[in-house]
Design a protein around this motif. Sequence first.
Motif, PDB file in Angstrom:
ATOM      1  N   UNK A   5       0.841  -1.187   0.000  1.00  0.00           N
ATOM      2  CA  UNK A   5       0.000   0.000   0.000  1.00  0.00           C
ATOM      3  C   UNK A   5       0.878   1.239   0.000  1.00  0.00           C
ATOM      4  N   UNK A   6       0.652   2.119  -0.955  1.00  0.00           N
ATOM      5  CA  UNK A   6       1.369   3.394  -1.015  1.00  0.00           C
ATOM      6  C   UNK A   6       0.395   4.500  -0.654  1.00  0.00           C
ATOM      7  N   UNK A  29       4.126   2.163   2.392  1.00  0.00           N
ATOM      8  CA  UNK A  29       5.100   3.237   2.212  1.00  0.00           C
ATOM      9  C   UNK A  29       4.367   4.561   2.197  1.00  0.00           C
ATOM     10  N   UNK A  30       4.936   5.552   2.881  1.00  0.00           N
ATOM     11  CA  UNK A  30       4.424   6.908   2.864  1.00  0.00           C
ATOM     12  C   UNK A  30       5.611   7.839   3.061  1.00  0.00           C
ATOM     13  N   UNK A  31       5.560   9.002   2.423  1.00  0.00           N
ATOM     14  CA  UNK A  31       6.642   9.967   2.623  1.00  0.00           C
ATOM     15  C   UNK A  31       6.754  10.380   4.085  1.00  0.00           C
ATOM     16  N   UNK A  32       5.641  10.332   4.807  1.00  0.00           N
ATOM     17  CA  UNK A  32       5.630  10.574   6.249  1.00  0.00           C
ATOM     18  C   UNK A  32       5.791   9.221   6.948  1.00  0.00           C
ATOM     19  N   UNK A  33       6.998   8.895   7.335  1.00  0.00           N
ATOM     20  CA  UNK A  33       7.266   7.567   7.890  1.00  0.00           C
ATOM     21  C   UNK A  33       6.461   7.302   9.156  1.00  0.00           C
ATOM     22  N   UNK A  34       6.285   8.320   9.984  1.00  0.00           N
ATOM     23  CA  UNK A  34       5.522   8.126  11.218  1.00  0.00           C
ATOM     24  C   UNK A  34       4.087   7.717  10.905  1.00  0.00           C
ATOM     25  N   UNK A  36       3.151   6.079   8.255  1.00  0.00           N
ATOM     26  CA  UNK A  36       3.216   4.687   7.806  1.00  0.00           C
ATOM     27  C   UNK A  36       3.350   3.737   8.999  1.00  0.00           C
ATOM     28  N   UNK A  37       4.191   4.087   9.954  1.00  0.00           N
ATOM     29  CA  UNK A  37       4.392   3.231  11.122  1.00  0.00           C
ATOM     30  C   UNK A  37       3.124   3.107  11.949  1.00  0.00           C
ATOM     31  N   UNK A  38       2.296   4.152  11.947  1.00  0.00           N
ATOM     32  CA  UNK A  38       1.068   4.142  12.741  1.00  0.00           C
ATOM     33  C   UNK A  38       0.071   3.093  12.271  1.00  0.00           C
ATOM     34  N   UNK A  39       0.230   2.590  11.041  1.00  0.00           N
ATOM     35  CA  UNK A  39      -0.682   1.554  10.547  1.00  0.00           C
ATOM     36  C   UNK A  39      -0.434   0.209  11.196  1.00  0.00           C
ATOM     37  N   UNK A  40       0.756   0.026  11.807  1.00  0.00           N
ATOM     38  CA  UNK A  40       1.096  -1.257  12.406  1.00  0.00           C
ATOM     39  C   UNK A  40       1.586  -2.285  11.419  1.00  0.00           C
ATOM     40  N   UNK A  47       9.786   3.380  -2.462  1.00  0.00           N
ATOM     41  CA  UNK A  47       8.872   2.756  -3.408  1.00  0.00           C
ATOM     42  C   UNK A  47       9.515   1.537  -4.068  1.00  0.00           C
ATOM     43  N   UNK A  48      10.790   1.631  -4.329  1.00  0.00           N
ATOM     44  CA  UNK A  48      11.485   0.498  -4.947  1.00  0.00           C
ATOM     45  C   UNK A  48      11.426  -0.725  -4.049  1.00  0.00           C
ATOM     46  N   UNK A  49      11.620  -0.512  -2.751  1.00  0.00           N
ATOM     47  CA  UNK A  49      11.521  -1.639  -1.813  1.00  0.00           C
ATOM     48  C   UNK A  49      10.092  -2.150  -1.749  1.00  0.00           C
ATOM     49  N   UNK A  50       9.126  -1.225  -1.746  1.00  0.00           N
ATOM     50  CA  UNK A  50       7.718  -1.630  -1.715  1.00  0.00           C
ATOM     51  C   UNK A  50       7.396  -2.556  -2.879  1.00  0.00           C
ATOM     52  N   UNK A  51       7.947  -2.235  -4.051  1.00  0.00           N
ATOM     53  CA  UNK A  51       7.669  -3.007  -5.262  1.00  0.00           C
ATOM     54  C   UNK A  51       8.207  -4.421  -5.196  1.00  0.00           C
TER      55      UNK A  51
END
Length: 293
Positions: A5-6, A29-34, A36-40, A47-51
Motif C-alpha cells: 500500500x502506497x 510506504x508513505x513519505x511521512x514515515x511516522x 506509515x508506522x502508525x498503521x502497524x 517505493x522500490x523496496x515496496x515493489x
Amino acid sequence: MTIALCGCGNMGAAIAARLQTAGAELVVFDLDRARAQATGARVADSLSELATRASTVFLSLPTAAASRAVVAELSRALPQGAAVVELSTVAPADAVAAHDRLAARGIRFVDAAVLSGPMQMCDGSTTLLVGGDDADLEATQPALELLGGERIRIGRVGSGMAAKVAHNAVSHAVMVVLLEATSLAASAGVDVETFAELLSRPDAALLRPLQHRLRERVFDERYGGGMPMEAALKDSRLALELAQETGVPLFAILAAHTPYELAVAEGLGREDYAALARMWERWTGKALRPAAE
C-alpha cells in the motif's frame, strides 16, 4: 496474501486497517514515515523496496500528480505480471495513462474508485466503482475482495474514476442547492427541520428527479404529460424573486435557471421539464439512454 500500500493518509490508514483485519500481510510506504508506522504494518523505506515486497500494490494518494509520480516509479520497479490498483481519486484520463504506461511493461492496472468514506472502508462496507480490462480485473479480484463491501463493475479502464467524478459532482452541487433552498425557506419563516423532512419524502425534490424524471422519462425518452417546462420556468422565477425579497445569495439555483429559459425559447415549453435532456444530448452528441442488454 501480501499486499503493498502506497499512501497512509486518512483513507490509506483505513485501507491498511481493513486489509489487516481481512488477514492480509501488509507492507506500506508513505513519505511521512511516522504515518506509515502508525498503521502497524511493515514499513518499506522506498517505493522500490515496496515493489519487491508484493505483487499487488494499492495506491491511496492525495493528488493526481502524486499518483502519476508513483506510477512512473512503479513502472520501472515492479516485475511483469504485478498489478497496481488505483484507489485514489484521479481523473479518468490519469487512470487510462497509468494503465497504458504499466501495460507497456507487462504490469496490470485497475481503477477502483472508493465511493464510501474511511469509516465504511474500516468496517468492510465500502463501495468500489471498478474499471479495467477483463483479465486485469480477474487477476486483482482476490486482492479487491479483501476490502469487503460491494464492487460495481462500471466498464473499461478509467470508467470507475469517471463514475466517481460525476457522482461527486452531484453530491457537491446538491450540497450548495440544499443550503440555498434551506436558507430561502428559513428566510420566509419555514422551520428548517420541517423543510428537511419535506425534502426527504420519496415524492419530493431530491429523489423524484432521479427516480421519475431521469430514469423513467429521460432514459425512455418519454416527455409527454407531466409538469410542463414553462411551469418549471415559472417556479424557477418565483425562487429567484423570493431570494431577492429575502436577501438570500444564490449561486447554483441561479445558474440552473438558464437552461429552463433556453428550453422554452427552443420550443420545449409544453414538454415535461425532463426534456431538458434533449439539449444536453444535442450539445454533447451523446444519447442519454441505458446501454442495450
